[in-house]
Design a protein around this motif. Structure first.
Motif: not given
Length: 80
Positions: A17-18, A46-48, A59-65
């Protein structure tokens, strides 16, 4: 939609994870005769990374909820 990865890096344990914060400032754009100013956005990323494939497989992207995931399910290599 769920997908599985059929490559050398199976499962998240073998991927690294990056994690980083991405600042996006799209600025201003013009729509017909109206200028629209967009607010800057802060994304938690988060880049795997798969060392065997030398590629980010998830690639995981979190923005607010909100939480979005992009999985790579196939890689085609071009002729060299």
């Amino acid at each position: 939609m769920q997908a599985s990865l059929a490559f050398a890096c199976r499962g998240l344990a073998r991927r690294r994870p990056i994690r980083y914060t991405k600042f996006v400032d799209p600025g201003r754009f013009r729509l017909v005769d109206t200028d629209i100013e967009l607010e800057p956005t802060v994304l938690d990323m988060t880049d795997w990374y798969c060392p065997a494939r030398r590629f980010v497989m998830r690639q995981e992207v979190r923005y607010k909820n909100q939480h979005q995931v992009v999985d790579v399910v196939d890689i085609e290599q071009g002729n060299r």
